[in-house]
Design a protein around this motif. Structure first.
Motif, PDB file in Angstrom:
ATOM      1  N   GLN A 249       6.698 -11.765  -0.478  1.00  0.00           N
ATOM      2  CA  GLN A 249       5.431 -12.649  -0.344  1.00  0.00           C
ATOM      3  C   GLN A 249       4.960 -13.557  -1.401  1.00  0.00           C
ATOM      4  O   GLN A 249       4.504 -14.719  -1.109  1.00  0.00           O
ATOM      5  CB  GLN A 249       4.430 -11.681  -0.052  1.00  0.00           C
ATOM      6  N   GLN A 250       5.625 -13.327  -2.744  1.00  0.00           N
ATOM      7  CA  GLN A 250       5.056 -13.917  -3.812  1.00  0.00           C
ATOM      8  C   GLN A 250       5.892 -15.604  -3.723  1.00  0.00           C
ATOM      9  O   GLN A 250       5.430 -16.626  -4.359  1.00  0.00           O
ATOM     10  CB  GLN A 250       5.372 -13.466  -5.305  1.00  0.00           C
TER      11      GLN A 250
ATOM     12  N   SER B  62      11.228 -16.991  -0.750  1.00  0.00           N
ATOM     13  CA  SER B  62      11.144 -15.807  -0.022  1.00  0.00           C
ATOM     14  C   SER B  62      12.075 -15.040   0.610  1.00  0.00           C
ATOM     15  O   SER B  62      12.466 -13.820   0.658  1.00  0.00           O
ATOM     16  CB  SER B  62       9.862 -15.892   1.135  1.00  0.00           C
TER      17      SER B  62
ATOM     18  N   ILE C  82       6.503 -10.159   8.231  1.00  0.00           N
ATOM     19  CA  ILE C  82       6.668 -10.626   6.709  1.00  0.00           C
ATOM     20  C   ILE C  82       6.792 -12.145   6.774  1.00  0.00           C
ATOM     21  O   ILE C  82       6.241 -12.661   5.656  1.00  0.00           O
ATOM     22  CB  ILE C  82       8.010 -10.189   6.280  1.00  0.00           C
ATOM     23  N   THR C  83       7.088 -12.857   7.583  1.00  0.00           N
ATOM     24  CA  THR C  83       7.056 -14.348   7.902  1.00  0.00           C
ATOM     25  C   THR C  83       5.653 -14.881   7.856  1.00  0.00           C
ATOM     26  O   THR C  83       5.226 -15.566   7.184  1.00  0.00           O
ATOM     27  CB  THR C  83       7.975 -14.840   9.050  1.00  0.00           C
TER      28      THR C  83
ATOM     29  N   CYS D 219       3.134 -13.120   6.948  1.00  0.00           N
ATOM     30  CA  CYS D 219       2.346 -12.483   5.524  1.00  0.00           C
ATOM     31  C   CYS D 219       2.672 -13.645   4.580  1.00  0.00           C
ATOM     32  O   CYS D 219       1.936 -14.082   3.532  1.00  0.00           O
ATOM     33  CB  CYS D 219       2.982 -11.575   5.209  1.00  0.00           C
ATOM     34  N   CYS D 220       4.019 -14.172   4.497  1.00  0.00           N
ATOM     35  CA  CYS D 220       4.365 -14.987   3.393  1.00  0.00           C
ATOM     36  C   CYS D 220       3.318 -16.631   3.745  1.00  0.00           C
ATOM     37  O   CYS D 220       3.181 -17.194   2.669  1.00  0.00           O
ATOM     38  CB  CYS D 220       6.031 -15.556   3.403  1.00  0.00           C
TER      39      CYS D 220
ATOM     40  N   TYR E 196      -0.029 -15.884   2.572  1.00  0.00           N
ATOM     41  CA  TYR E 196       0.037 -15.908   1.158  1.00  0.00           C
ATOM     42  C   TYR E 196      -0.084 -17.282   0.405  1.00  0.00           C
ATOM     43  O   TYR E 196      -0.576 -17.719  -0.507  1.00  0.00           O
ATOM     44  CB  TYR E 196       0.732 -15.052   0.504  1.00  0.00           C
TER      45      TYR E 196
ATOM     46  N   LEU F 210      -0.904  -8.336   3.890  1.00  0.00           N
ATOM     47  CA  LEU F 210      -0.180  -8.958   3.118  1.00  0.00           C
ATOM     48  C   LEU F 210       1.330  -8.106   2.604  1.00  0.00           C
ATOM     49  O   LEU F 210       2.323  -8.350   2.419  1.00  0.00           O
ATOM     50  CB  LEU F 210      -0.428  -9.566   1.905  1.00  0.00           C
ATOM     51  N   ILE F 211       0.765  -6.653   2.308  1.00  0.00           N
ATOM     52  CA  ILE F 211       1.910  -5.650   2.112  1.00  0.00           C
ATOM     53  C   ILE F 211       1.866  -4.477   2.815  1.00  0.00           C
ATOM     54  O   ILE F 211       2.895  -4.027   3.168  1.00  0.00           O
ATOM     55  CB  ILE F 211       1.432  -5.540   0.417  1.00  0.00           C
TER      56      ILE F 211
ATOM     57  N   THR G 109      -4.316 -16.698   8.496  1.00  0.00           N
ATOM     58  CA  THR G 109      -3.432 -17.723   8.274  1.00  0.00           C
ATOM     59  C   THR G 109      -3.981 -18.953   8.719  1.00  0.00           C
ATOM     60  O   THR G 109      -4.040 -20.027   8.020  1.00  0.00           O
ATOM     61  CB  THR G 109      -1.811 -17.393   8.969  1.00  0.00           C
TER      62      THR G 109
END
Length: 269
Positions: free
Chosen positions: A76-77, A115, A153-154, A156-157, A160, A217-218, A246
């Motif tokens: 995510q970072q 990512s 996860i996409t 969430c990335c 973020y 996010l996690i 988002t």
């Protein structure tokens, strides 16, 4: 447009793969370090509580959680802290302004490449775990669940990315946004479930957190990947909330970007 964003994505991946030694040292070093701390911490907690299971977690499942949670946090970072603010401070933003490209799409492509690189780490770790420590009570591979995880996860990335961009773009007005980015990173880590699983939070706290972007996010990706009790209604609700955050963060980032362009001098430091 789609062609050049793909090329940017692939070029960033090539740059990351170039430094293989640095990749493996950081990969195994950070993984072993985080697991060691989690093991001694939670073994003491389980020992003094006198329980084998706490909030649905055994010691074994807790170790698996702390195996993948830091990796999801790294996915995510993406590029990390300062990837936009630095360009504003140093005047490097000039070249993006004159290029016939969309700045946000360019940055998002490089961000997602980082990512994706960390996602490969997660795949490797889970594969090694299944080979040497497979436990069907902890994790069972499912193609359907994996597909949903990649979708989540996409999102969430991207969430973020725009959230961190809101801090980075303040560099148009402030001399230093590093502290804000660090605070954001810690808040996401703690309130998102990377440091402590959210099931250990008080009920009232989790209800409040559900209204914020942090659990999505996690904790949301983790539960999608390893959650043993999958509920389609709950998943759909959480996915809709994540997408809503988002869209909101992207809208605010675009507004901030347009206003910031009027403040930008392009002289650097």
């Amino acid at each position: 447009m789609r062609k050049w964003t793909t090329q940017v994505f692939l070029l960033e991946l090539r740059k990351l793969i170039t430094y293989r030694a640095d990749f493996w040292v950081n990969f195994f070093g950070q993984t072993i370090f985080s697991l060691t701390i989690a093991y001694f911490l939670w073994s003491s907690i389980f020992h003094y509580s006198g329980k084998d299971t706490m909030n649905g977690h055994t010691m074994t499942s807790m170790m698996f959680y702390y195996l993948i949670a830091p990796l999801i946090f790294r996915i995510q970072q993406g590029q990390g802290i300062g990837f936009v603010a630095r360009e504003i401070y140093e005047g490097e933003l000039n070249k993006y302004i004159v290029y016939p490209i969309d700045y946000f799409k360019f940055k998002l492509s490089t961000y997602l490449a980082n990512s994706f690189f960390f996602l490969a780490q997660l795949v490797l770790i889970i594969s090694l775990y299944n080979v040497f420590f497979y436990n069907s009570d902890i994790f069972q591979f499912s193609l359907f669940r994996t597909t949903l995880f990649i979708l989540v996860i996409t999102i969430c990335c991207i969430t973020y990315f725009y959230l961190s961009l809101l801090c980075e773009l303040l560099a148009f007005w402030f001399d230093n946004t590093w502290s804000l980015a660090v605070i954001l990173r810690f808040a996401v880590s703690f309130l998102g479930g990377a440091l402590i699983p959210l099931v250990f939070f008080p009920t009232w706290a989790t209800e409040v957190l559900e209204l914020t972007p942090f659990p999505y996010l996690i904790d949301f990706p983790i539960q999608t990947l390893i959650g043993r009790e999958f509920n389609y209604i709950t998943f759909g609700k959480r996915l809709l909330i994540a997408i809503s955050w988002t869209v909101l963060f992207r809208f605010l980032a675009m507004k901030l970007w347009r206003r910031g362009n009027y403040q930008y001098t392009g002289v650097g430091i």
